[in-house]
Motif scaffolding. Structure first.
Motif, PDB file in Angstrom:
ATOM      1  N   LYS A  88       0.417  -0.251   7.585  1.00  0.00           N
ATOM      2  CA  LYS A  88       0.401   0.295   6.226  1.00  0.00           C
ATOM      3  C   LYS A  88       1.827   0.230   5.710  1.00  0.00           C
ATOM      4  O   LYS A  88       2.770   0.458   6.455  1.00  0.00           O
ATOM      5  CB  LYS A  88      -0.035   1.756   6.259  1.00  0.00           C
ATOM      6  CG  LYS A  88      -1.433   1.957   6.730  1.00  0.00           C
ATOM      7  CD  LYS A  88      -1.693   3.442   6.774  1.00  0.00           C
ATOM      8  CE  LYS A  88      -3.055   3.781   7.299  1.00  0.00           C
ATOM      9  NZ  LYS A  88      -3.200   5.225   7.474  1.00  0.00           N
ATOM     10  N   PHE A  89       1.996  -0.054   4.443  1.00  0.00           N
ATOM     11  CA  PHE A  89       3.361  -0.149   3.942  1.00  0.00           C
ATOM     12  C   PHE A  89       3.989   1.216   3.903  1.00  0.00           C
ATOM     13  O   PHE A  89       3.416   2.164   3.423  1.00  0.00           O
ATOM     14  CB  PHE A  89       3.384  -0.796   2.570  1.00  0.00           C
ATOM     15  CG  PHE A  89       2.979  -2.202   2.688  1.00  0.00           C
ATOM     16  CD1 PHE A  89       1.748  -2.595   2.238  1.00  0.00           C
ATOM     17  CD2 PHE A  89       3.776  -3.103   3.351  1.00  0.00           C
ATOM     18  CE1 PHE A  89       1.335  -3.887   2.407  1.00  0.00           C
ATOM     19  CE2 PHE A  89       3.368  -4.398   3.530  1.00  0.00           C
ATOM     20  CZ  PHE A  89       2.144  -4.793   3.063  1.00  0.00           C
ATOM     21  N   SER A  90       5.159   1.263   4.443  1.00  0.00           N
ATOM     22  CA  SER A  90       5.749   2.574   4.627  1.00  0.00           C
ATOM     23  C   SER A  90       6.758   2.928   3.549  1.00  0.00           C
ATOM     24  O   SER A  90       7.613   3.750   3.740  1.00  0.00           O
ATOM     25  CB  SER A  90       6.394   2.631   5.995  1.00  0.00           C
ATOM     26  OG  SER A  90       6.436   1.358   6.555  1.00  0.00           O
ATOM     27  N   LEU A  91       6.649   2.286   2.406  1.00  0.00           N
ATOM     28  CA  LEU A  91       7.542   2.643   1.298  1.00  0.00           C
ATOM     29  C   LEU A  91       6.757   3.472   0.292  1.00  0.00           C
ATOM     30  O   LEU A  91       5.545   3.354   0.189  1.00  0.00           O
ATOM     31  CB  LEU A  91       8.083   1.388   0.611  1.00  0.00           C
ATOM     32  CG  LEU A  91       8.881   0.456   1.512  1.00  0.00           C
ATOM     33  CD1 LEU A  91       9.173  -0.840   0.779  1.00  0.00           C
ATOM     34  CD2 LEU A  91      10.172   1.111   1.955  1.00  0.00           C
TER      35      LEU A  91
ATOM     36  N   GLU B 200      -2.275   9.303   4.396  1.00  0.00           N
ATOM     37  CA  GLU B 200      -3.099   8.195   3.939  1.00  0.00           C
ATOM     38  C   GLU B 200      -2.257   6.929   3.766  1.00  0.00           C
ATOM     39  O   GLU B 200      -2.678   5.839   4.120  1.00  0.00           O
ATOM     40  CB  GLU B 200      -3.715   8.596   2.606  1.00  0.00           C
ATOM     41  CG  GLU B 200      -5.060   7.999   2.327  1.00  0.00           C
ATOM     42  CD  GLU B 200      -5.593   8.516   1.010  1.00  0.00           C
ATOM     43  OE1 GLU B 200      -5.707   9.759   0.862  1.00  0.00           O
ATOM     44  OE2 GLU B 200      -5.892   7.690   0.136  1.00  0.00           O
ATOM     45  N   LEU B 201      -1.066   7.072   3.214  1.00  0.00           N
ATOM     46  CA  LEU B 201      -0.230   5.908   2.937  1.00  0.00           C
ATOM     47  C   LEU B 201       0.523   5.427   4.167  1.00  0.00           C
ATOM     48  O   LEU B 201       1.164   4.384   4.140  1.00  0.00           O
ATOM     49  CB  LEU B 201       0.775   6.232   1.833  1.00  0.00           C
ATOM     50  CG  LEU B 201       0.165   6.570   0.481  1.00  0.00           C
ATOM     51  CD1 LEU B 201       1.247   6.926  -0.514  1.00  0.00           C
ATOM     52  CD2 LEU B 201      -0.653   5.392  -0.037  1.00  0.00           C
ATOM     53  N   GLY B 202       0.472   6.209   5.250  1.00  0.00           N
ATOM     54  CA  GLY B 202       1.154   5.778   6.462  1.00  0.00           C
ATOM     55  C   GLY B 202       2.608   6.184   6.505  1.00  0.00           C
ATOM     56  O   GLY B 202       3.309   5.888   7.463  1.00  0.00           O
ATOM     57  N   THR B 203       3.084   6.853   5.452  1.00  0.00           N
ATOM     58  CA  THR B 203       4.488   7.248   5.450  1.00  0.00           C
ATOM     59  C   THR B 203       4.721   8.439   6.385  1.00  0.00           C
ATOM     60  O   THR B 203       5.838   8.658   6.837  1.00  0.00           O
ATOM     61  CB  THR B 203       4.957   7.621   4.037  1.00  0.00           C
ATOM     62  OG1 THR B 203       3.960   8.430   3.434  1.00  0.00           O
ATOM     63  CG2 THR B 203       5.164   6.393   3.202  1.00  0.00           C
ATOM     64  N   GLU B 205       3.677   8.722   9.417  1.00  0.00           N
ATOM     65  CA  GLU B 205       4.094   8.155  10.706  1.00  0.00           C
ATOM     66  C   GLU B 205       5.597   7.911  10.713  1.00  0.00           C
ATOM     67  O   GLU B 205       6.288   8.239  11.663  1.00  0.00           O
ATOM     68  CB  GLU B 205       3.420   6.798  10.928  1.00  0.00           C
ATOM     69  CG  GLU B 205       2.020   6.854  11.471  1.00  0.00           C
ATOM     70  CD  GLU B 205       1.417   5.461  11.489  1.00  0.00           C
ATOM     71  OE1 GLU B 205       1.883   4.629  12.291  1.00  0.00           O
ATOM     72  OE2 GLU B 205       0.502   5.186  10.696  1.00  0.00           O
ATOM     73  N   ILE B 206       6.066   7.305   9.615  1.00  0.00           N
ATOM     74  CA  ILE B 206       7.488   6.986   9.529  1.00  0.00           C
ATOM     75  C   ILE B 206       8.319   8.251   9.598  1.00  0.00           C
ATOM     76  O   ILE B 206       9.348   8.306  10.270  1.00  0.00           O
ATOM     77  CB  ILE B 206       7.799   6.270   8.191  1.00  0.00           C
ATOM     78  CG1 ILE B 206       6.862   5.104   7.990  1.00  0.00           C
ATOM     79  CG2 ILE B 206       9.240   5.853   8.114  1.00  0.00           C
ATOM     80  CD1 ILE B 206       7.110   3.954   8.891  1.00  0.00           C
TER      81      ILE B 206
END
Lengths: 248, 368
Positions: A88-91, B200-203, B205-206
Motif C-alpha cells: 500500500k502506498f505509504s504517503l 486502511e491506507l497502510g500508513t 504500518e509505517i
C-alpha cells in the motif's frame, strides 16, 4: 555488496501462535548492500518474519540482530536504522510532496536543515522539483511509488524492508523502480524485498524461499536454477511451493 | 518533542484539508444548536385559535383579551356556530377553539358558575395537551382576579413556580444534550475514523515501524481532537449563553474541567473503537450505532429516562453521556458545586480508565 559485514543475523528463529508454528527454525544472514529476495507463498510465514525483523513483534525464541541491534532489547535503535515500504502506498494523499518528506524526516529525528537540503537533492534526482508543492493525490502511480521508496530511505537507514513494493504496477514502472533499488544498494543500503513477481526474483543477489514456515532454499538465482534444474525462478518456486501444506 | 510537533502538524493538515471533517467539526455544533434552539421548540408561541362566543359580554371580551395578550395564543377567527368547528380544524390552521356558553357573564356573576369549553385538534396529542394546560392556567388566573377581595368558599389555590427554568425554555434542556452529542461525535467518531484511515491506507504500518512509540502515535492522533473538542465546548456554551440566554449559575472552571473529563472519555472510546475497526466505514458505523443513537435517545437528552421501560433504564446507566448531561444541568441550571456532582464525575472517570485499559490490552495482543 560487502560480504564481510552482516547487517541481518537470524539464528534459530521460532515464532509460535499457540500450536501453530509460523516461523520454524529460520537461520540466515544478509550482507551490507545486498539485495535479498524473501519469497514464499501466502501463509508461508514471510510477514511474520518481517514483523520480527522490523521490531514490531517479538520472536518466541532465537538470536536475531538487525543493523547490529538486538530485536529484544534495542528495538528503538533498530527502528531508527531501518526503512520500510509496503504494497500500500505509504504517503499521505492529502499532503504535498514536501510535507510528506518533511513529516517522515521529522519522525526519524532529522532537523529541518537536513531535511531541506536533502529534499532538494532528492527532487532534482527524481525530476519532481515542479511538483514540490503538489498534493500526492495528483501524482501518477509510478511517481508515487518512486517517491515512497525515496522517502523510505530518506533517513539513510542500514536496511530497507520492501513488502511487495511493486504490486499492481506496469512492467516499465517496475523496471524503473528496480533501478532505484540498485542505486540504493550501490550506496550501501541493504535491500530486503518480498515479491510475487518471479522475474523480480532474478534481480536479487540472493533469494530465500519459504515453505510452511521454513526456509527451503537460499542461494543466488543462478545456483537455485541449477539446483532445481529449472529454466527460471518461476519453476524453482513452483517445485518448492507444491510441497506446502499451509496455503491460504 | 520535535517529532511530536511534526506529527501534530500533519494531523491538522489532514483535518483542515478534509471538507467532511471541517463540516462535522464546525458546521455540526452550530447547525444543531440552531435546530434545537429554534426549530425543535416545544414551547407554545402564537398558537392560532378561534372563539365561538354565544354570550358576547364584557367578561368574555376580557377573557379573550387576556388570552391573546399572553403571547401563547393568537385569535384568528370568530365562529358563529358549533357546526363550523369541524371544518375549521380540517383546514388545519386553527388548533384550538374556545366556546363560551350563552349568558356566560350573567351565570358567572349570579350563579358564580360560568362555563367554557375547549376544543383542540389532538392529531398532535402532546401539543394539544400542552395548549389545554396553558389555556386552563390563564383561565385560572382570571378566576383568582375576579374573586379578589371576595370571600371564596374554601377552594385550593395552586401557585406553581418552575425552579431552575422558570420560563420552561426547552433550549435549557437541549444545550447540555447537544454538548454531550457533539463532544462524543467529534472526539470519539473523528478519532476512530482518523486512526482507521491510517490503518486502511497502510500508513499505520509505517508509523509503527518508525521510532515513534505507540503511545506517541496515539497521543498525536488524539491531541488535535482534544483541542478542537474543547473549542467546540466553548462555542456551544457561548452560543447557549449569549444567543439563548442559558445561564451558567455554577463555576465555569468546574464546567470546563468536567467537559475535559468527558472529552477524554470520548477520546478513549474512540481509540477503543479504532482497535476493533479495520476500516473507516466500520469505524463510522460503530460510532454511529454504538455512540450516536444511544447518546441521543437513551441519555435523557430528549426523552426523560424515568419514563422509559425498565430494561432501557438499566441500559441508560452504561451510557456515558447520561452522566455528563446530569453534571451539566446541575452546574449550569442549578448552580451547584462539585459536592453534588462527584458521583457522576467518578463514574465518567472510571469509564475513561476502563476504556484506556481495554484499548491497551487490545493493542498488546496485536503486537504479540
Amino acid at each position: 555488496m560487502n560480504k564481510d559485514v552482516k547487517v541481518i543475523r537470524v539464528k534459530n528463529l521460532y515464532k509460535k501462535f499457540g500450536d501453530f508454528t509460523a516461523n520454524d527454525n529460520l537461520s540466515f544472514e544478509v550482507s551490507k548492500g545486498e539485495i535479498f529476495g524473501f519469497l514464499g507463498a501466502n501463509g508461508a510465514g514471510k510477514t511474520t518474519a518481517i514483523k520480527i525483523l522490523c521490531g514490531l513483534s517479538y520472536p518466541s525464541s532465537g538470536e536475531i540482530s538487525v543493523a547490529g541491534f538486538d530485536v529484544y532489547k534495542e528495538r528503538e535503535l533498530l527502528k531508527r536504522n531501518i526503512g520500510y515500504m509496503s504494497q500500500k502506498f505509504s504517503l499521505y494523499e492529502d499532503l504535498t510532496v514536501y510535507e510528506n518528506i518533511r513529516f517522515y524526516g521529522g519522525i526519524y529525528g532529522m532537523t529541518k536543515q537536513e531535511i531541506d537540503t536533502k529534499t532538494n537533492g532528492l527532487l532534482d534526482q527524481l525530476d519532481l522539483q515542479h511538483s514540490r508543492n503538489k498534493r500526492i493525490s495528483s501524482l501518477p502511480l509510478g511517481w508515487k511509488q518512486k517517491l515512497a521508496f525515496s522517502v523510505a530511505i530518506f533517513h539513510n537507514p542500514e536496511i530497507v524492508f520492501l513488502d511487495e513494493p511493486t504490486g499492481g504496477v506496469d512492467p516499465v514502472t517496475r523496471r524503473q523502480f528496480w533501478d532505484l533499488i540498485y542505486e540504493a544498494s550501490r550506496a550501501g543500503i541493504t535491500i530486503f524485498v518480498t515479491t510475487h513477481y518471479m522475474d523480480e526474483a532474478e534481480y536479487c543477489d540472493r533469494v530465500s524461499i519459504m515453505v510452511d514456515g521454513r526456509v527451503e532454499a537460499l542461494d543466488t538465482p543462478t545456483k537455485l536454477k541449477e539446483q532445481f534444474n529449472a529454466l527460471d525462478m518461476d519453476q524453482v518456486f513452483l517445485s518448492l511451493a507444491r510441497k506446502a501444506k499451509n496455503v491460504e | 518533542m520535535n517529532r511530536f510537533f511534526g506529527f501534530l502538524k500533519k494531523e491538522f493538515y489532514h483535518i483542515f484539508r478534509d471538507k467532511r471533517s471541517m463540516l462535522i467539526l464546525f458546521g455540526m455544533p452550530i447547525v444543531q444548536i440552531m435546530l434545537f434552539g429554534y426549530v425543535i421548540n416545544t414551547d407554545l408561541k402564537d398558537v392560532k385559535m378561534a372563539v365561538l362566543d354565544h354570550s358576547k359580554d364584557e367578561y368574555t371580551a376580557e377573557i379573550i383579551n387576556k388570552i391573546t395578550s399572553s403571547g401563547y395564543f393568537q385569535l384568528t377567527e370568530n365562529l358563529q356556530h358549533l357546526d363550523q368547528a369541524d371544518a375549521v380544524f380540517r383546514k388545519g390552521e386553527v388548533k384550538l377553539i374556545l366556546v363560551f356558553e350563552p349568558d356566560f357573564g350573567k351565570n358567572l356573576i349570579k350563579n358564580s358558575n360560568g362555563n367554557v369549553q375547549i376544543l383542540t385538534d389532538a392529531s398532535d396529542p402532546n401539543t394539544a395537551n400542552l395548549e389545554v394546560n396553558y389555556l386552563q392556567g390563564i383561565l385560572q388566573n382570571y378566576n383568582v382576579e375576579i374573586n379578589e377581595g371576595r370571600p371564596v368558599p374554601s377552594s385550593v389555590q395552586v401557585k406553581s413556580r418552575m425552579y431552575f427554568n422558570s420560563n420552561l425554555e426547552s433550549v435549557f434542556m437541549f444545550i447540555p444534550g447537544i454538548m454531550a452529542t457533539i463532544l462524543m461525535l467529534v472526539s470519539a467518531m473523528m478519532t476512530s475514523i482518523s486512526i482507521a484511515r491510517e490503518k486502511e491506507l497502510g500508513t499505520m504500518e509505517i508509523l509503527l515501524v518508525s521510532p515513534l512509540n505507540p503511545l506517541q502515535i496515539i497521543l498525536g492522533k488524539v491531541t488535535p481532537y482534544l483541542a478542537l473538542s474543547f473549542i467546540n465546548a466553548l462555542v456551544i456554551i457561548g452560543m447557549g449563553y449569549f444567543v439563548f440566554g442559558v445561564p451558567i449559575l455554577g463555576s465555569f472552571v468546574l464546567l470546563m474541567a468536567e467537559s475535559i473529563l468527558f472529552i477524554f472519555l470520548a477520546l478513549s472510546i474512540g481509540i477503543f473503537i479504532s482497535t476493533v475497526a479495520k476500516s473507516q466505514q466500520v469505524a463510522m458505523m460503530l460510532s454511529m450505532f454504538v455512540l450516536m443513537l444511544p447518546t441521543i435517545i437513551l441519555s435523557g437528552f430528549i426523552f426523560p429516562i424515568r419514563n422509559m421501560p425498565v430494561p432501557l433504564q438499566v441500559i441508560s446507566h452504561i451510557i456515558p453521556p447520561k452522566y455528563f448531561i446530569i453534571i451539566l444541568k446541575n452546574i449550569m441550571l442549578k448552580g451547584v458545586g462539585f459536592e453534588y456532582v462527584w458521583k457522576e464525575t467518578l463514574v465518567l472517570f472510571g469509564m475513561t480508565i476502563g476504556f484506556i485499559v481495554l484499548s491497551l490490552k487490545k493493542f498488546k495482543v496485536r503486537l504479540q
